[in-house]
Design a protein around this motif. Sequence first.
Motif, PDB file in Angstrom:
ATOM      1  N   ALA A  23       0.825  -1.205   0.000  1.00 16.77           N
ATOM      2  CA  ALA A  23       0.000   0.000   0.000  1.00 16.77           C
ATOM      3  C   ALA A  23       0.859   1.254   0.000  1.00 16.77           C
ATOM      4  CB  ALA A  23      -0.912  -0.010   1.219  1.00 16.77           C
ATOM      5  N   LYS A  75      -6.173   2.104  -9.405  1.00 23.55           N
ATOM      6  CA  LYS A  75      -6.854   1.334  -8.372  1.00 23.55           C
ATOM      7  C   LYS A  75      -5.966   1.134  -7.137  1.00 23.55           C
ATOM      8  CE  LYS A  75      -9.432  -2.891  -7.520  1.00 23.55           C
ATOM      9  NZ  LYS A  75      -8.828  -3.052  -6.185  1.00 23.55           N
ATOM     10  N   GLU A  76      -4.698   0.823  -7.371  1.00 23.82           N
ATOM     11  CA  GLU A  76      -3.790   0.563  -6.260  1.00 23.82           C
ATOM     12  C   GLU A  76      -3.631   1.808  -5.368  1.00 23.82           C
ATOM     13  OE1 GLU A  76       0.475  -0.574  -6.833  1.00 23.82           O
ATOM     14  OE2 GLU A  76      -0.519  -2.445  -7.421  1.00 23.82           O
ATOM     15  N   ARG A  86      -5.731   4.311  -5.205  1.00 29.90           N
ATOM     16  CA  ARG A  86      -7.016   4.585  -4.592  1.00 29.90           C
ATOM     17  C   ARG A  86      -7.204   3.716  -3.351  1.00 29.90           C
ATOM     18  NH1 ARG A  86     -11.985   2.974  -8.071  1.00 29.90           N
ATOM     19  NH2 ARG A  86     -11.580   1.049  -6.965  1.00 29.90           N
ATOM     20  N   ASP A  87      -6.944   2.415  -3.502  1.00 31.15           N
ATOM     21  CA  ASP A  87      -7.135   1.498  -2.382  1.00 31.15           C
ATOM     22  C   ASP A  87      -6.226   1.851  -1.206  1.00 31.15           C
ATOM     23  OD1 ASP A  87      -9.012   0.235  -3.882  1.00 31.15           O
ATOM     24  OD2 ASP A  87      -7.805  -1.542  -4.328  1.00 31.15           O
ATOM     25  N   SER A  88      -4.975   2.229  -1.494  1.00 32.92           N
ATOM     26  CA  SER A  88      -4.089   2.525  -0.365  1.00 32.92           C
ATOM     27  C   SER A  88      -4.495   3.820   0.327  1.00 32.92           C
ATOM     28  CB  SER A  88      -2.621   2.529  -0.786  1.00 32.92           C
ATOM     29  OG  SER A  88      -2.438   3.271  -1.944  1.00 32.92           O
ATOM     30  N   TYR A 124      -7.490   3.103   2.395  1.00 30.35           N
ATOM     31  CA  TYR A 124      -7.067   2.343   3.567  1.00 30.35           C
ATOM     32  C   TYR A 124      -6.517   3.282   4.647  1.00 30.35           C
ATOM     33  CZ  TYR A 124      -5.185  -1.464   6.312  1.00 30.35           C
ATOM     34  OH  TYR A 124      -4.928  -2.340   7.342  1.00 30.35           O
ATOM     35  N   ILE A 182     -15.904   3.654   1.040  1.00 30.42           N
ATOM     36  CA  ILE A 182     -15.125   2.503   0.579  1.00 30.42           C
ATOM     37  C   ILE A 182     -16.068   1.416   0.071  1.00 30.42           C
ATOM     38  CG2 ILE A 182     -13.615   0.628   1.378  1.00 30.42           C
ATOM     39  CD1 ILE A 182     -12.301   2.843   3.225  1.00 30.42           C
ATOM     40  N   THR A 203     -17.318   2.304  -3.395  1.00 32.23           N
ATOM     41  CA  THR A 203     -16.396   2.149  -4.530  1.00 32.23           C
ATOM     42  C   THR A 203     -16.452   0.727  -5.095  1.00 32.23           C
ATOM     43  OG1 THR A 203     -14.499   1.483  -3.176  1.00 32.23           O
ATOM     44  CG2 THR A 203     -14.734   3.836  -3.614  1.00 32.23           C
ATOM     45  N   LYS A 204     -16.964  -0.205  -4.306  1.00 36.80           N
ATOM     46  CA  LYS A 204     -16.997  -1.609  -4.751  1.00 36.80           C
ATOM     47  C   LYS A 204     -18.301  -1.960  -5.459  1.00 36.80           C
ATOM     48  CE  LYS A 204     -13.971  -2.886  -0.946  1.00 36.80           C
ATOM     49  NZ  LYS A 204     -14.044  -3.191   0.482  1.00 36.80           N
ATOM     50  N   SER A 206     -17.352 -10.571   1.194  1.00 36.39           N
ATOM     51  CA  SER A 206     -17.009  -9.665   0.092  1.00 36.39           C
ATOM     52  C   SER A 206     -18.200  -9.514  -0.847  1.00 36.39           C
ATOM     53  CB  SER A 206     -15.799 -10.190  -0.675  1.00 36.39           C
ATOM     54  OG  SER A 206     -16.126 -11.425  -1.274  1.00 36.39           O
TER      55      SER A 206
END
Length: 217
Positions: free
Chosen positions: A12, A75-76, A78-80, A83, A109, A112-113, A208
């Motif tokens: 992350a 995406k990476e 965004r996710d970090s 987090y 969060i 976003t999924k 999930s």
Amino acid sequence: MLRRFVSMSAVALTSIFVMAGAGFSAESEITKSFIDAFEKNDAVKMGSIVKDNKDKIPVEVKSIINEALLPGTAKEDRDSKLYIAEYMAKVYKDMTGDFAPLKDSKKKIFETKLSAAVRPAETNGVYIIETPKPTETEQNFFKPDNIIIKKGATVRWANNDVSGHIFASMPFIGEGGIFSPTVNSGESWEHKFEKPGEYYYLCFIHQSMIGKITVEE
Ligand SMILES: [Cu+2]
């Protein structure tokens, strides 16, 4: 939680630092020092940063989320960022007892999924959400996963999948009230929505597997 954070941090944070180094980031000093403490796994430092900047943290969490959700963010990255926002909000909640920023970041969060919200057609007065059979690329999902309906409408979850599911609200971030028994393959379960609001839910077995129902007045 700590274990997960340690295993995530290498992946992350590389992307956060790459972004910061490249000058694309609008991170403030608070966020920078928080990330620095996070990377060093220094819980005491993270706590004191949040404590010393208590009044600014809710805005800080919001701006990290907004930055994460900017169009074009990988995406990476965004996710970090998401987090980190959630982590900061969690430390803030532990320090102050104020759940609002954590609730807000969890909602964002979660969203976003999801797919974009749709207003599906009713079938004999009922909105149908299917849990389809697994495909080559997807399994354990709701179709559609994000719907808008009117107050008083009934939703039927139809399990066309091979495995059983349990549908449950996430009352921490939205309205409660959805809680099915195990709905086996070929079975269905219904719930009538009398109260307007946002209903976030998941499958209690496959966490999930998530969905949202917005009930309008
Ligand atoms: Cu399930």
